[in-house]
Design an enzyme around this catalytic site. Sequence first.
Site, PDB file in Angstrom:
ATOM      1  N   ARG A 113     -79.780  14.982  -9.312  1.00  0.00           N
ATOM      2  CA  ARG A 113     -78.763  15.087  -8.246  1.00  0.00           C
ATOM      3  C   ARG A 113     -78.855  13.965  -7.222  1.00  0.00           C
ATOM      4  NH1 ARG A 113     -80.620  20.316  -8.509  1.00  0.00           N
ATOM      5  NH2 ARG A 113     -79.310  21.661  -9.796  1.00  0.00           N
ATOM      6  N   LYS A 135     -68.310   3.420  -4.440  1.00  0.00           N
ATOM      7  CA  LYS A 135     -67.696   3.955  -5.656  1.00  0.00           C
ATOM      8  C   LYS A 135     -68.561   3.574  -6.851  1.00  0.00           C
ATOM      9  CE  LYS A 135     -62.764   3.445  -4.568  1.00  0.00           C
ATOM     10  NZ  LYS A 135     -61.569   2.793  -5.132  1.00  0.00           N
ATOM     11  N   GLU A 177     -60.726 -11.189  -4.572  1.00  0.00           N
ATOM     12  CA  GLU A 177     -60.863 -10.044  -3.653  1.00  0.00           C
ATOM     13  C   GLU A 177     -61.026 -10.539  -2.205  1.00  0.00           C
ATOM     14  OE1 GLU A 177     -60.346  -6.976  -4.622  1.00  0.00           O
ATOM     15  OE2 GLU A 177     -60.723  -7.016  -6.786  1.00  0.00           O
ATOM     16  N   LYS A 213     -64.283  -5.151   4.436  1.00  0.00           N
ATOM     17  CA  LYS A 213     -64.386  -3.940   3.615  1.00  0.00           C
ATOM     18  C   LYS A 213     -65.165  -2.853   4.358  1.00  0.00           C
ATOM     19  CE  LYS A 213     -64.821  -2.049  -0.916  1.00  0.00           C
ATOM     20  NZ  LYS A 213     -65.107  -2.203  -2.332  1.00  0.00           N
ATOM     21  N   GLU A 223     -61.193   7.387   0.791  1.00  0.00           N
ATOM     22  CA  GLU A 223     -59.890   6.950   0.291  1.00  0.00           C
ATOM     23  C   GLU A 223     -58.760   7.924   0.596  1.00  0.00           C
ATOM     24  OE1 GLU A 223     -58.272   4.770  -3.713  1.00  0.00           O
ATOM     25  OE2 GLU A 223     -60.290   4.569  -3.000  1.00  0.00           O
ATOM     26  N   ARG A 227     -57.859   3.166   3.540  1.00  0.00           N
ATOM     27  CA  ARG A 227     -58.526   2.489   2.432  1.00  0.00           C
ATOM     28  C   ARG A 227     -57.552   2.039   1.338  1.00  0.00           C
ATOM     29  NH1 ARG A 227     -64.507   4.177   0.348  1.00  0.00           N
ATOM     30  NH2 ARG A 227     -64.611   2.761  -1.410  1.00  0.00           N
ATOM     31  N   ASN A 231     -56.086  -1.652  -2.010  1.00  0.00           N
ATOM     32  CA  ASN A 231     -55.410  -1.711  -3.316  1.00  0.00           C
ATOM     33  C   ASN A 231     -54.294  -2.754  -3.345  1.00  0.00           C
ATOM     34  OD1 ASN A 231     -56.926   0.270  -4.593  1.00  0.00           O
ATOM     35  ND2 ASN A 231     -55.687   1.913  -3.699  1.00  0.00           N
ATOM     36  N   HIS A 234     -53.142  -4.467  -6.485  1.00  0.00           N
ATOM     37  CA  HIS A 234     -53.788  -3.771  -7.599  1.00  0.00           C
ATOM     38  C   HIS A 234     -52.832  -2.912  -8.409  1.00  0.00           C
ATOM     39  CE1 HIS A 234     -57.418  -5.248  -5.771  1.00  0.00           C
ATOM     40  NE2 HIS A 234     -58.169  -4.681  -6.687  1.00  0.00           N
ATOM     41  N   HIS A 238     -53.462  -3.921 -11.933  1.00  0.00           N
ATOM     42  CA  HIS A 238     -54.129  -3.036 -12.908  1.00  0.00           C
ATOM     43  C   HIS A 238     -53.324  -2.904 -14.192  1.00  0.00           C
ATOM     44  CE1 HIS A 238     -56.929  -0.719  -9.970  1.00  0.00           C
ATOM     45  NE2 HIS A 238     -57.589  -1.661 -10.621  1.00  0.00           N
ATOM     46  N   HIS A 250     -60.182  -8.991 -14.019  1.00  0.00           N
ATOM     47  CA  HIS A 250     -59.604  -8.184 -12.951  1.00  0.00           C
ATOM     48  C   HIS A 250     -58.969  -9.037 -11.838  1.00  0.00           C
ATOM     49  CE1 HIS A 250     -59.269  -4.834 -10.162  1.00  0.00           C
ATOM     50  NE2 HIS A 250     -59.920  -5.530  -9.262  1.00  0.00           N
TER      51      HIS A 250
HETATM   52  N1  LIG Z   1     -67.174  -0.015  -7.381  1.00  0.00           N
HETATM   53  C1  LIG Z   1     -66.172  -0.717  -6.929  1.00  0.00           C
HETATM   54  O1  LIG Z   1     -65.723  -0.543  -5.804  1.00  0.00           O
HETATM   55  C2  LIG Z   1     -65.583  -1.784  -7.803  1.00  0.00           C
HETATM   56  C3  LIG Z   1     -64.652  -2.676  -7.275  1.00  0.00           C
HETATM   57  C4  LIG Z   1     -64.173  -3.692  -8.097  1.00  0.00           C
HETATM   58  C5  LIG Z   1     -64.614  -3.792  -9.405  1.00  0.00           C
HETATM   59  N2  LIG Z   1     -65.521  -2.907  -9.897  1.00  0.00           N
HETATM   60  C6  LIG Z   1     -66.006  -2.995 -11.281  1.00  0.00           C
HETATM   61  O2  LIG Z   1     -66.730  -4.219 -11.406  1.00  0.00           O
HETATM   62  C7  LIG Z   1     -66.719  -4.602 -12.772  1.00  0.00           C
HETATM   63  C8  LIG Z   1     -66.501  -6.101 -12.857  1.00  0.00           C
HETATM   64  O3  LIG Z   1     -67.551  -6.738 -12.190  1.00  0.00           O
HETATM   65  P1  LIG Z   1     -67.845  -8.296 -12.388  1.00  0.00           P
HETATM   66  O4  LIG Z   1     -66.592  -9.052 -12.262  1.00  0.00           O
HETATM   67  O5  LIG Z   1     -68.965  -8.596 -11.504  1.00  0.00           O
HETATM   68  O6  LIG Z   1     -68.218  -8.401 -13.933  1.00  0.00           O
HETATM   69  P2  LIG Z   1     -69.567  -8.206 -14.751  1.00  0.00           P
HETATM   70  O7  LIG Z   1     -70.496  -7.278 -14.100  1.00  0.00           O
HETATM   71  O8  LIG Z   1     -69.151  -7.910 -16.141  1.00  0.00           O
HETATM   72  O9  LIG Z   1     -70.197  -9.683 -14.710  1.00  0.00           O
HETATM   73  C9  LIG Z   1     -69.503 -10.754 -15.288  1.00  0.00           C
HETATM   74  C10 LIG Z   1     -70.387 -11.553 -16.254  1.00  0.00           C
HETATM   75  O10 LIG Z   1     -71.269 -12.376 -15.510  1.00  0.00           O
HETATM   76  C11 LIG Z   1     -72.593 -12.245 -15.989  1.00  0.00           C
HETATM   77  N3  LIG Z   1     -73.452 -12.486 -14.823  1.00  0.00           N
HETATM   78  C12 LIG Z   1     -73.660 -11.658 -13.772  1.00  0.00           C
HETATM   79  N4  LIG Z   1     -74.367 -12.295 -12.814  1.00  0.00           N
HETATM   80  C13 LIG Z   1     -74.608 -13.541 -13.268  1.00  0.00           C
HETATM   81  C14 LIG Z   1     -75.268 -14.668 -12.716  1.00  0.00           C
HETATM   82  N5  LIG Z   1     -75.746 -14.654 -11.483  1.00  0.00           N
HETATM   83  N6  LIG Z   1     -75.349 -15.803 -13.474  1.00  0.00           N
HETATM   84  C15 LIG Z   1     -74.785 -15.841 -14.714  1.00  0.00           C
HETATM   85  N7  LIG Z   1     -74.129 -14.810 -15.267  1.00  0.00           N
HETATM   86  C16 LIG Z   1     -74.043 -13.673 -14.553  1.00  0.00           C
HETATM   87  C17 LIG Z   1     -72.657 -10.872 -16.587  1.00  0.00           C
HETATM   88  O11 LIG Z   1     -73.659 -10.802 -17.578  1.00  0.00           O
HETATM   89  C18 LIG Z   1     -71.265 -10.724 -17.181  1.00  0.00           C
HETATM   90  O12 LIG Z   1     -71.211 -11.278 -18.455  1.00  0.00           O
HETATM   91  C19 LIG Z   1     -65.650  -3.765 -13.451  1.00  0.00           C
HETATM   92  O13 LIG Z   1     -66.256  -2.808 -14.275  1.00  0.00           O
HETATM   93  C20 LIG Z   1     -64.929  -3.079 -12.302  1.00  0.00           C
HETATM   94  O14 LIG Z   1     -64.427  -1.808 -12.643  1.00  0.00           O
HETATM   95  C21 LIG Z   1     -66.010  -1.923  -9.117  1.00  0.00           C
HETATM   96 ZN   LIG Z   2     -60.160  -5.164  -7.201  1.00  0.00          ZN
END
Ligand SMILES: NC(=O)c1ccc[n+]([C@@H]2O[C@H](COP(=O)([O-])OP(=O)(O)OC[C@H]3O[C@@H](n4cnc5c(N)ncnc54)[C@H](O)[C@@H]3O)[C@@H](O)[C@H]2O)c1
Ligand SMILES: [Zn+2]
Length: 331
Positions: A113, A135, A177, A213, A223, A227, A231, A234, A238, A250
């Site tokens: 938990r 999130k 972003e 943020k 949200e 908040r 979006n 988005h 999306h 994204h």
């Molecule tokens: N929680 C939230 O509020 C929120 C908001 C926006 C997006 N997201 C989520 O985030 C995800 C996308 O995140 P992302 O764009 O960071 O992608 P990701 O986590 O897939 O990373 C992108 C790529 O970069 C590589 N990588 C990471 N750090 C590195 C570094 N320092 N040097 C070299 N390579 C590196 C990873 O191995 C991967 O292949 C999605 O799943 C999305 O849903 C969440």
């Molecule tokens: Zn986004």
Amino acid sequence: MKLTVELKDTQYDIIIERGVLSRISDYVNLNRKVLVITDDGVPKEYLQTVLSQCKEGYSQVVMQGEGAKSFPVYEQLCRVLLNNNFTRKDLVIALGGGVIGDLSGFVASTYMRGIDFVNIPTTTLSQIDSSVGGKVAINLDHVKNIIGCFYQPKMVFVDSDTLNTLPNRHYVNGLVEAIKSGLIYDKDLFELFERENIKEHIDEIIFHSLSAKKDVVEKDEKEENLRKILNFGHTIGHAIESINIDSMLHGECVAIGMLPMIEDEALKQRVINVYQKLGLKQTVAYDKQQVIDLIHKDKKAYGSKITIIKVKELGKADLEDINANDLFAYL
Ligand SMILES: NC(=O)c1ccc[n+]([C@@H]2O[C@H](COP(=O)([O-])OP(=O)(O)OC[C@H]3O[C@@H](n4cnc5c(N)ncnc54)[C@H](O)[C@@H]3O)[C@@H](O)[C@H]2O)c1
Ligand SMILES: [Zn+2]
């Protein structure tokens, strides 16, 4: 630099500092069991740097990519915690991009938990955006983030030195972003993009984006209303993302989704200039009806009405309820 996020039941610090990766133990108790979760795209040295500070460190390297946000990987990670007798006093650390943050946070939120969670984002997207807001989620049957919750980290460490190894396409993807935050909330942030060399000013960009943020999330933790402005871009973004799931990222889709929501032509041109500076596309071919259908399905649609976010003036966002079908005019 430090930011403190103050929420109703808790607060946590975000440390933004080059080289902080090798100083995590100055801030967090690592004299307990620690599971560091990362993926095989994140350079191994970063994992070694974190593990070397842990008294009893464990690590799990999952396969890079969105596929890691799945039940099988989630189960595997929970099993590692269970088999190594992790208790609620122990710690999970996410070391990677948004995928690793979302996945590890969800593991931490549900194991017993909830056990302590620390996030070390290593992509621009996660440093600028996803590591703050609480999130956490995994995907199910290609529906993104459908299984998740709100779970706050104990601390977030942003070391922009880790971005030196990030491929340029991901680097630019995450910056969208920040452009968004500038447009909806922070005029100065947007102007940084117009005026400055971005890599040289990345810490300032991260700080401004996270501050925006943090402000929004503090005022609206779960949200409900404010908040929603996050979006911006988005709704259409999306939909474009789901159509081009294998070819577009994204941020690249959000960039395209923001433009129709900027009515002022002069401002729109300024945004396009920034996109050109970064090498971002302004448009992509898509089937309008397919986009509308996807938006209907999206959680932001209720009945036939949807809330869209518009920027009429730099640094300010407006919410507007419209009929989903009227979105045609924006496509
Ligand atoms: N929680 C939230 O509020 C929120 C908001 C926006 C997006 N997201 C989520 O985030 C995800 C996308 O995140 P992302 O764009 O960071 O992608 P990701 O986590 O897939 O990373 C992108 C790529 O970069 C590589 N990588 C990471 N750090 C590195 C570094 N320092 N040097 C070299 N390579 C590196 C990873 O191995 C991967 O292949 C999605 O799943 C999305 O849903 C969440
Ligand atoms: Zn986004």
